[in-house]
Design a protein around this motif. Structure first.
Motif, short mmCIF file in Angstrom:
data_model
loop_
_atom_site.label_atom_id
_atom_site.label_comp_id
_atom_site.label_asym_id
_atom_site.label_seq_id
_atom_site.Cartn_x
_atom_site.Cartn_y
_atom_site.Cartn_z
N ALA A 1 0.84 -1.25 0.01
CA ALA A 1 -0.01 -0.10 0.02
C ALA A 1 0.91 1.23 0.03
O ALA A 1 0.54 2.16 -0.83
CB ALA A 1 -1.00 0.10 1.27
N ILE A 2 2.01 1.28 0.69
CA ILE A 2 2.89 2.35 0.79
C ILE A 2 3.46 2.50 -0.59
O ILE A 2 3.61 3.66 -1.26
CB ILE A 2 3.77 2.26 1.97
N THR A 3 4.00 1.60 -1.43
CA THR A 3 4.44 1.45 -2.45
C THR A 3 3.57 1.83 -3.56
O THR A 3 3.91 2.99 -4.32
CB THR A 3 4.80 0.25 -2.91
N ALA A 4 2.33 1.71 -3.50
CA ALA A 4 1.42 2.08 -4.31
C ALA A 4 1.11 3.47 -4.18
O ALA A 4 0.92 4.45 -5.15
CB ALA A 4 0.02 1.21 -4.25
N PHE A 5 0.91 4.00 -2.95
CA PHE A 5 0.73 5.37 -2.78
C PHE A 5 1.72 6.33 -3.00
O PHE A 5 1.33 7.32 -3.82
CB PHE A 5 0.29 5.45 -1.05
#
Length: 239
Positions: free
Chosen positions: A146-150
């Motif tokens: 999720a952090i990577t995508a955001f």
């Protein structure tokens, strides 16, 4: 400029600069076709169609940026890069932009090369570079993904907006009085807010897919963790 939008309309950039970027976009997309053919398999081919359809649908939904009086929508570069890879992902976004320009008049047809360069090429490339970096340093958990995508989605939107600033510097049809830095700051600020919305949508979508079918997330398959080299035994008597 009364409105600031990622889709460039006809007349904002002069013809010669638009033609140069159209040729550049065509050349890079041709390379993406050749490179993307190596990645296409039974999983990626149908996924590419779903990604293009999803990006097209979500781009029709605008969310307001209250501080700037404009609206933004998902660009899709980071989402496409995560799910189908950078080469096929750039093609998916480019197809969406072509349909929007030809059918819905969203972005000038003469400016199509510029829009493809910013959103399909720059946005997707910036996103995938960050994805490749973050997936090597963050844990491959739903939170790490999720952090990577955001982060990748947020940065890709800002990078794409600065592509427009460079293009306007090269061939803008309205004299800004030397205030290019002001244009850059305004575009970055507006699209930073847009990027937050895009990051949330991208993170939610990718994590949902990964929980159900992690094998459909291209980045998780292609960017495998580095395997440490096995220790070499020291021969007896060696010092």
């Amino acid at each position: 400029m009364e409105t600031l939008a990622m889709h460039i309309s006809n007349g904002i950039i002069d013809g010669p600069v638009a033609a140069v970027f159209a040729a550049l976009a065509l050349a890079v997309l041709t390379f993406c076709v050749l490179r993307g053919r190596r990645d296409l398999d039974d999983r990626l081919a149908p996924m590419a169609g779903l990604v293009a359809a999803f990006i097209f649908a979500v781009q029709m939904l605008n969310f307001p940026i209250f501080t700037a009086g404009v609206s933004g929508h998902l660009l899709g570069g980071a989402l496409a890069a995560l799910l189908v890879g950078p080469w096929v992902g750039a093609l998916c976004v480019a197809v969406v932009l072509v349909v929007q320009a030809l059918v819905f008049g969203d972005g000038g047809v003469a400016m199509l090369g510029l829009n493809i360069t910013n959103m399909a090429l720059l946005g997707t490339a910036a996103a995938y570079l960050l994805i490749a970096l973050l997936l090597r340093v963050l844990p491959r958990t739903p939170t790490g993904l999720a952090i990577t995508a955001f982060v990748s989605a947020l940065v890709s939107v800002v990078v794409a907006s600065q592509g427009f600033v460079v293009e306007y510097w090269l061939g803008g049809t309205t004299d800004l009085g030397g205030n290019l830095a002001g244009l850059s700051g305004t575009m970055a600020g507006v699209h930073l807010l847009i990027g937050i919305g895009e990051g949330l949508i991208t993170a939610t979508t990718v994590v949902t897919v990964a929980k159900v079918r992690p094998d459909l997330v291209y980045a998780l398959r292609a960017l495998k963790p580095a395997v440490p080299a096995p220790a070499v035994p020291v021969a007896g008597g060696a010092r």
